[in-house]
Design an enzyme around this catalytic site. Sequence first.
Site: not given
Ligand code: AMP
Ligand code: MG
Length: 519
Positions: A136, A271
Amino acid sequence: MRALKFDNAFVRELPADRQSGNHPRAVHHAGYSWVNPTPAPAPTLIAWSAEMAAALGLSHDDVQSHEFVEIFAGNRLLDGMQTYAVCYGGHQFGVWAGQLGDGRAINLGEVVTPSGQRWELQLKGAGRTPYSRSADGRAVLRSSLREFLCSEAMHHLGVPTTRALCLIGTGDQVIRDMLYDGNPRPEPGAVVCRVSPSFIRFGNFEIFAAREDYELLERLVDFTIRRDFPMLSGTPETRRADWFEEVCIRTARLMVEWQRVGFVHGVMNTDNLSILGLTIDYGPYGWVDNFDFNWTPNTTDAMERRYRFGQQPAIAHWNLVQLANALRPIVADQSALQNGLERFVEDFENGYAQMLAAKLGFLEWRSEDADLVGTLQRLLHEAEVDMTLFFRGLAAVDLDVPNLGAVETAFYSAAKRRQYQPELLEWLSRYAIRARQDGVPAADRQQRMNTTNPLYVLRNYLAQQAIDLAEQGDYTLIHQLQDVLRRPYEPQPGCERLAEKRPDWARNRPGCSMLSCSS
Ligand code: AMP
Ligand code: MG
């Protein structure tokens, strides 16, 4: 607010996605997509960083203005702001995951201050972007609060990190299944304005390499060097090699720093590694309470423990190998990449040894200290001793009559303390002999240790207490923690409670020792 002067180099120099709108899609041959933040219905300013505001040239009145809340909630733009989400990919838990991108982060542009410092501003939790996939694009108060407090705390600890300007409640509810156990509930939404000279990650390069878009890969590399590594000179070819080496050096330094303070990132996917060697993307991170190299705060990683405390440096190296692989097609001298990776190992090992010597208060590291450290780490682990309190206490140990008095508050289990007392005492006498060999006054040793070993860190249970109160609308603990964590190496009278070890109730409470990615 007029102080903010924008110079949006990233969007100016790299190609934009030709499609618009925030519907999920694969984005090819583009560095980013234009996207608007989703407005927040009733934004309120919960907390802000005076240091970060000052660095940006914002006054107290600016921050207190209605305009400030509107802008940093994503409801209004300043002149010069351009809003976009960046395309990147990444290896998640060791596996190539393809396109990821800013799924819930929206950039507002790059501020350049009068002194020439460049800061990218980014809203985390400001709604869907083309990279949100099925999620979201929002963030909940608990995770935003954790990022806000911890990134500023890391800065004050001297650990390289992205920063945070402010924490704003959106007035919206966001649905999350915090423990992924089929119990979703509405939670208050929030947005953090994150700030960094650059938010570029390893995954920004990997995505172009994976798509064999070498033209764009070269453009991004040369852009990054020009904008973020202006100190590198030489031919374009040698510059790329030097740049990779510099990334390795900075990443090694970052790993030394995380191990020094007991910070466990929790999700070291490629990432989530910054090209500037900054701590980035505060998710299910945690602070080591009882010393344990095997500990990870991330419940999603509880089985494999890939990102456990003791493995962070090795994972950083693995991630650098992925980055090197991505760069291979555009670096003529392949041995340069290998050199960079070797430099990581060398720098980490040297830096780690020096860091350990400083933690123990030694003037310098000697190879025979490795045995002393190895024994200590085993004892701290087995006897369940608090890492932060132990090292602070160790500084106060009288080398002439070493005993456990000064580290008494660091034990989690009275039984284990009793069981390990003989071995710990033996270790302390060895330590005292070694420390005395430096021949420096006790006050010097203590001073060196107390500027290396923090007294106040954002313990997991403290962040959780701040969250519990904030969810009731009480922000006092956020502000108190912010204040204390500004001077993490100094005892602050009246704030002793915030230096205490994790209480028993927090041992297994979600949020205190276990965190999921559901933020
Ligand atoms: P992270 O491991 O939390 O850094 O996130 C991994 C991927 O998931 C990244 O591309 C984030 O932008 C995406 N992501 C994480 N949480 C959300 C969210 N609530 N809505 C959209 N994308 C998300
Ligand atoms: Mg991230």
